[in-house]
Design an enzyme around this catalytic site. Structure first.
Site, PDB file in Angstrom:
ATOM      1  N   ASP A 187      95.356  49.594  22.236  1.00 22.07           N
ATOM      2  CA  ASP A 187      95.600  48.651  22.346  1.00 22.07           C
ATOM      3  C   ASP A 187      96.376  48.203  20.809  1.00 22.07           C
ATOM      4  O   ASP A 187      97.048  47.896  20.808  1.00 22.07           O
ATOM      5  CB  ASP A 187      95.664  46.776  23.014  1.00 22.07           C
ATOM      6  CG  ASP A 187      94.064  46.700  22.152  1.00 22.07           C
ATOM      7  OD1 ASP A 187      93.448  47.349  21.158  1.00 22.07           O
ATOM      8  OD2 ASP A 187      93.664  45.787  22.477  1.00 22.07           O
ATOM      9  N   SER A 242      86.666  47.063  21.452  1.00 17.72           N
ATOM     10  CA  SER A 242      88.190  47.498  20.969  1.00 17.72           C
ATOM     11  C   SER A 242      87.776  48.560  19.536  1.00 17.72           C
ATOM     12  O   SER A 242      86.964  49.289  19.187  1.00 17.72           O
ATOM     13  CB  SER A 242      88.918  46.485  20.676  1.00 17.72           C
ATOM     14  OG  SER A 242      90.523  46.878  20.314  1.00 17.72           O
ATOM     15  N   ARG A 271      90.562  35.015   5.271  1.00 15.55           N
ATOM     16  CA  ARG A 271      90.583  34.290   6.879  1.00 15.55           C
ATOM     17  C   ARG A 271      89.372  34.796   7.566  1.00 15.55           C
ATOM     18  O   ARG A 271      88.298  36.141   7.271  1.00 15.55           O
ATOM     19  CB  ARG A 271      91.506  34.380   7.529  1.00 15.55           C
ATOM     20  CG  ARG A 271      91.911  36.219   7.680  1.00 15.55           C
ATOM     21  CD  ARG A 271      92.929  35.617   8.810  1.00 15.55           C
ATOM     22  NE  ARG A 271      92.575  35.643  10.244  1.00 15.55           N
ATOM     23  CZ  ARG A 271      91.895  36.158  11.105  1.00 15.55           C
ATOM     24  NH1 ARG A 271      92.016  37.639  10.696  1.00 15.55           N
ATOM     25  NH2 ARG A 271      91.735  36.190  12.489  1.00 15.55           N
ATOM     26  N   ARG A 292      87.769  38.233   5.917  1.00 12.89           N
ATOM     27  CA  ARG A 292      89.162  39.339   6.064  1.00 12.89           C
ATOM     28  C   ARG A 292      89.107  38.957   4.498  1.00 12.89           C
ATOM     29  O   ARG A 292      89.897  37.863   4.373  1.00 12.89           O
ATOM     30  CB  ARG A 292      90.106  39.622   6.442  1.00 12.89           C
ATOM     31  CG  ARG A 292      88.664  40.535   8.377  1.00 12.89           C
ATOM     32  CD  ARG A 292      90.431  40.991   8.601  1.00 12.89           C
ATOM     33  NE  ARG A 292      89.855  40.884   9.654  1.00 12.89           N
ATOM     34  CZ  ARG A 292      89.011  42.220  10.221  1.00 12.89           C
ATOM     35  NH1 ARG A 292      88.418  43.307   9.683  1.00 12.89           N
ATOM     36  NH2 ARG A 292      88.627  42.578  11.560  1.00 12.89           N
ATOM     37  N   SER A 348      86.823  36.666   9.877  1.00 21.42           N
ATOM     38  CA  SER A 348      87.558  37.433  11.515  1.00 21.42           C
ATOM     39  C   SER A 348      86.955  37.124  12.338  1.00 21.42           C
ATOM     40  O   SER A 348      86.250  36.180  12.531  1.00 21.42           O
ATOM     41  CB  SER A 348      86.687  38.979  11.516  1.00 21.42           C
ATOM     42  OG  SER A 348      86.562  39.681  12.212  1.00 21.42           O
ATOM     43  N   ASP A 352      90.382  50.477  22.469  1.00 15.76           N
ATOM     44  CA  ASP A 352      90.326  50.162  23.828  1.00 15.76           C
ATOM     45  C   ASP A 352      92.290  50.778  23.414  1.00 15.76           C
ATOM     46  O   ASP A 352      92.493  50.200  24.686  1.00 15.76           O
ATOM     47  CB  ASP A 352      90.445  49.164  24.020  1.00 15.76           C
ATOM     48  CG  ASP A 352      90.754  47.850  23.839  1.00 15.76           C
ATOM     49  OD1 ASP A 352      91.127  48.350  22.121  1.00 15.76           O
ATOM     50  OD2 ASP A 352      90.184  46.753  23.678  1.00 15.76           O
TER      51      ASP A 352
HETATM   52  C1  G16 Z   1      91.881  41.704  18.317  1.00 17.47           C
HETATM   53  C2  G16 Z   1      92.874  41.248  18.301  1.00 17.47           C
HETATM   54  C3  G16 Z   1      94.092  41.175  17.249  1.00 17.47           C
HETATM   55  C4  G16 Z   1      93.732  40.872  15.813  1.00 17.47           C
HETATM   56  C5  G16 Z   1      92.313  41.645  16.102  1.00 17.47           C
HETATM   57  C6  G16 Z   1      91.210  41.417  14.413  1.00 17.47           C
HETATM   58  O1  G16 Z   1      92.011  43.041  17.768  1.00 17.47           O
HETATM   59  O2  G16 Z   1      93.562  41.611  19.601  1.00 17.47           O
HETATM   60  O3  G16 Z   1      95.125  40.431  17.652  1.00 17.47           O
HETATM   61  O4  G16 Z   1      94.609  41.477  15.086  1.00 17.47           O
HETATM   62  O5  G16 Z   1      91.879  41.439  16.915  1.00 17.47           O
HETATM   63  O6  G16 Z   1      90.952  39.463  14.997  1.00 17.47           O
HETATM   64  P1  G16 Z   1      89.917  39.798  13.684  1.00 17.47           P
HETATM   65  O7  G16 Z   1      91.325  39.758  11.721  1.00 17.47           O
HETATM   66  O8  G16 Z   1      90.132  38.218  13.443  1.00 17.47           O
HETATM   67  O9  G16 Z   1      88.913  40.837  13.184  1.00 17.47           O
HETATM   68  P2  G16 Z   1      91.077  44.368  18.536  1.00 17.47           P
HETATM   69  O10 G16 Z   1      91.712  45.604  18.852  1.00 17.47           O
HETATM   70  O11 G16 Z   1      90.155  44.232  18.152  1.00 17.47           O
HETATM   71  O12 G16 Z   1      91.039  43.683  19.897  1.00 17.47           O
END
Ligand code: G16
Length: 541
Positions: free
Chosen positions: A279, A65, A497, A506, A499, A277
């Site tokens: 989304d 992503s 939090r 983050r 990641s 990707d």
């Molecule tokens: C994914 C999740 C999202 C999330 C993002 C960041 O997005 O599908 O819901 O907000 O990761 O997550 P984190 O803060 O845990 O790194 P993507 O677009 O990277 O698949």
């Protein structure tokens, strides 16, 4: 299943070299691509088991992503298009990390514990984004699916939301749509065109500039353009000829709060950024003084929810509308939703898997993360009621028309998961019917100044949170330090939090002063660095 075959292919072609353990994170496994070959082989097998258990088609998407090119990952998709059920995340993590010698026994245990009938049929849809490592990783997944005797439909390079759509269509006998990429494109475009046909609007300018993050979204956007003709001109940049997600894409624009590389310099132009990707989506523009303005996921959510509310009220149908956000939502957006729009709003943990489930509790649930990941979900019974009302000649014309507008609007939505391009068409449809430009859209409320930072620590798992990540319970002392900092800033709010997609912690901070928010965020980042085992130079205040 032929366990000897599974075992021998595992050891000879996809061995676990035990370099490092991988964890099922916010959206599946994500790591440097060279760590993932055995993981994809095993996930191929696991999807076959899940398919047998659910007696339905399962999806496997190879993507990292928003991460940069050297990373890759895998998202597993359950029958109704949602992310893999959380009860299976642990199973997936264990299976991904055990030594080769334990693979067969682990599979037998899953089959026993999960009550899976080995003789049931199974079917798996796979897809991948444009990353170079995607091809060989998809071979590993295919080897796994074949070894477990699963039926594969390989759609090659597609967006993540297209894969979710295909899974749902396959599991609903086509009632959600035709299970092909063409079916997906036509469903969304036809819905948009039916909205445009119902109303003329000369105020709307049908031209947008799309930063496709040099990813798979560029391919899908070109396909959309071919059938949209002059109903909407999508001028694509970062269209695949540069490095993926590098200084471009929705995540970069949202976190850095600046335009992506190659962005058009023209002021007041409606610009859109999606991620690798496709989304996630956000909008932005430059004003007459070249000042950057961001319209993120919160802003998209409020635009959609306010229009849905208007239509629900006009239709006079009893529909419970709700909105789901995470702690990253700007405080001003939450106040606007609850106090001005008067729509119930709830906060969940980060990750669409959490938001999606919460949104399903409403008749019509709008969920969006501030980073642009979100969609609208509508209960089947409610959709049926709206469709019936749109054709009920006993109802007043105003109510019928509102129901019919609701139906068309819902058809533009890819309800299976957040979909950058479907969301973009939805925003364009609403701007069209309202006759709004991007400046008018932005006027609804003013964001509180905010900043996101990343802190590198030895082990991000030392950060533990509660209350949808709004309170940090470990390491001790960190939350009280954050509380102390928050108290110094008017309208201050901050949280940290780990990641689940990158090896970092983050930091989010917001307050009502744009000149102080950088300092505020840096102070919180410094607290993380000092109390949670930061590595590298300390953040500068
Ligand atoms: C994914 C999740 C999202 C999330 C993002 C960041 O997005 O599908 O819901 O907000 O990761 O997550 P984190 O803060 O845990 O790194 P993507 O677009 O990277 O698949």
């Amino acid at each position: 299943m032929d366990y000897n075959r599974i075992d021998s292919i595992s050891r000879s072609q996809h061995p676990n070299k035990q370099l490092t353990d991988v964890q099922y994170g916010t959206a599946g496994f994500r790591a440097k691509s060279d760590l993932l070959d055995h993981v994809l082989y095993r996930m191929g097998i696991l999807t076959v088991l899940r398919s047998k258990q659910k007696n339905a088609t399962i999806g496997l998407m190879i993507t990292a992503s928003h991460n940069e090119e050297p990373d890759n990952g895998v998202k597993l998709v359950d029958p109704a298009g949602e992310m893999l059920d959380s009860s299976w995340e642990l199973i997936a993590t264990e299976l991904a990390n055990i030594p080769d010698s334990e693979l067969v026994n682990a599979l037998k245990k899953i089959i026993k514990d999960e009550n899976i009938n080995e003789d049931s049929p199974s079917s798996v849809i796979i897809g991948r984004d444009t990353r170079e490592s995607g091809w060989s990783l998809s071979r590993a997944a295919i080897d796994g699916i074949n070894a477990a005797d699963g039926i594969i439909q390989d759609f090659g390079i597609i967006t993540t939301p297209q894969l979710h759509y295909l899974v749902v269509c396959s599991n609903t006998n086509g009632s959600y749509g035709e299970p092909t990429v063409e079916g997906y494109l036509l469903k969304l475009v036809n819905a948009l065109l039916s909205i445009k046909k119902a109303k003329n609007n000369d105020l709307y300018v049908g031209e947008i500039y799309l930063d496709a993050a040099n990813g798979v979204g560029a391919i899908a956007a070109k396909e959309f353009q071919e059938i949209l003709h002059d109903n909407l001109s999508i001028r694509i940049f970062n269209d695949g000829n540069g490095p993926l997600n590098h200084k471009c894409g929705a995540d970069y624009v949202k976190v850095q709060q600046c335009p992506p590389i190659n962005s058009p310099g023209k002021s007041l132009t409606r610009c859109v950024s999606i991620d690798g990707d496709a989304d996630r989506v956000i909008y932005y523009y430059l004003d007459d003084s070249d000042k950057f303005h961001l319209l993120d996921g919160d802003r998209i959510a409020t635009l959609i929810a306010s229009y849905l509310k208007e239509l629900v009220e006009e239709s006079e149908l009893k529909i419970q509308l709700g909105l789901v956000q995470t702690a990253y939502a700007n405080g001003a957006s939450t106040t606007y939703i609850s106090e001005f729009l008067k729509i119930p709003v709830v906060c969940t943990e980060t990750g669409v898997k959490h938001l999606h489930h919460k949104a399903l509790e409403f008749d019509v649930g709008v969920y969006f993360e501030a980073n642009g990941h979100g969609t609208v979900v509508v209960k089947d019974s409610v959709l049926k009621m709206i469709r019936t009302a749109s054709q009920n000649m006993n109802l007043p014309k105003k109510c019928r028309t509102a129901s019919s507008k609701l139906t068309s609007l819902i058809d533009v939505v890819n309800q299976t998961v957040g979909d950058a391009l479907s969301d973009m068409l939805l925003v364009e449809a609403i701007l069209y019917v309202r006759g709004w430009d991007i400046v008018t859209w932005e006027r609804s409320y003013t964001d509180l100044p905010n900043r996101q930072l990343k802190v590198k620590v030895q082990d991000r798992n030392v950060i533990e949170t509660t209350d949808a990540a709004r309170k940090c319970v470990s390491p001790s002392g960190l939350q009280s330090k954050i509380d102390e900092l928050v108290a110094r800033y008017s309208k201050g709010r901050a949280f940290v939090r780990a990641s689940g997609t990158e090896d970092i912690v983050r930091v989010y901070a917001e307050c009502d002063s744009s000149s102080e928010v950088e300092k505020f965020a840096a102070e919180v980042a410094l607290a993380v660095h000092q109390l949670a085992g930061g590595i590298g130079p300390e953040p500068i205040i």
